[in-house]
Motif scaffolding. Structure first.
Motif, PDB file in Angstrom:
ATOM      1  N   ALA A  38      33.713  40.994 -42.310  1.00 27.45           N
ATOM      2  CA  ALA A  38      32.662  41.863 -41.791  1.00 27.45           C
ATOM      3  C   ALA A  38      32.233  41.431 -40.394  1.00 27.45           C
ATOM      4  CB  ALA A  38      31.462  41.836 -42.733  1.00 27.45           C
ATOM      5  N   GLU A  39      31.832  42.408 -39.583  1.00 28.38           N
ATOM      6  CA  GLU A  39      31.332  42.098 -38.245  1.00 28.38           C
ATOM      7  C   GLU A  39      30.161  41.127 -38.314  1.00 28.38           C
ATOM      8  OE1 GLU A  39      28.769  44.333 -34.813  1.00 28.38           O
ATOM      9  OE2 GLU A  39      30.478  45.458 -35.628  1.00 28.38           O
ATOM     10  N   THR A  41      29.650  38.760 -40.306  1.00 26.29           N
ATOM     11  CA  THR A  41      30.173  37.399 -40.507  1.00 26.29           C
ATOM     12  C   THR A  41      30.689  36.833 -39.197  1.00 26.29           C
ATOM     13  OG1 THR A  41      30.773  37.923 -42.788  1.00 26.29           O
ATOM     14  CG2 THR A  41      31.848  36.018 -41.801  1.00 26.29           C
TER      15      THR A  41
END
Length: 216
Positions: A38-39, A41
């Motif tokens: 995910a972005e 993360t």
């Protein structure tokens, strides 16, 4: 002591580029048949240079790949994604214009590879504000070492303690402390695990325009 020059971090301070960096990471993982991340993360991994970014992504994925072997592919994707969707944070253009009108010398000191900085600044219309750029590969050391900030001050022809660093992360805070340069932190960037309210900064601002009130 009066501020005679300002040294800005780039990603997370002037520019929100996390989506593009995340896409470069994910294209790299795609090429290794590893799951995307995910972005949000990836935002937590930005700021310590591309080598650490790739190494962290590989560790996160459980891959046994060595980061150095993956770097050429990552850099291709990084170049390809660089201008995909970056944006200036609110207040950045106003602040840079105001500082320029005051005759304030400005530089960029970032851990981003130096070749990627000018096209990004040009794309966003802010290249003309900065007299010098110190990238993550400009010197043998990168932030949080003191040398990049000291080198930035030298390029600007100013004493280190009369320059003001503006950044968003523990890497920037440590670099400023190591160099003996005062720092203002922004609250909106990629602070990772930095407790902004406990940080020994001159100020923590929610909008970059607030910086103008902290520069004498």
């Amino acid at each position: 002591m009066a501020t005679t020059a300002v040294v800005f971090d780039l990603d997370g301070t002037l520019v929100d580029s996390a989506g593009d960096i995340a896409e470069a990471v994910n294209r790299t993982l795609d090429g290794l048949a590893l799951p995307r991340v995910a972005e949000a993360t990836v935002r937590g991994w930005i700021g310590d240079g591309v080598g650490n970014l790739v190494a962290t992504a590989l560790r996160h994925s459980g891959s046994g790949q060595v980061a150095a072997a993956v770097m050429p592919a990552f850099m291709q994707h990084y170049h390809a994604c660089l201008l995909r969707s970056p944006r200036l944070y609110d207040g950045v253009m106003d602040t840079l214009q105001a500082l320029q009108s005051r005759g304030m010398p400005m530089a960029i000191c970032t851990n981003k590879p130096s070749a990627l900085v000018p096209p990004l600044l040009q794309h966003l219309g802010i290249a003309g504000f900065f007299a010098h750029i110190v990238g993550g590969d400009s010197l043998p050391q990168r932030k949080p070492a003191a040398e990049p900030l000291r080198h930035s001050a030298a390029l600007l022809g100013q004493a280190v303690d009369q320059c003001l660093m503006v950044g968003d992360s523990a890497t920037d805070l440590q670099a400023a402390n190591n160099a003996g340069m005062p720092i203002v932190l922004v609250r909106y960037g990629y602070p990772r695990d930095l407790d902004l309210d406990a940080a020994a900064a001159e100020a923590v601002v929610d909008d970059l325009r607030e910086l103008l009130g902290h520069i004498g």
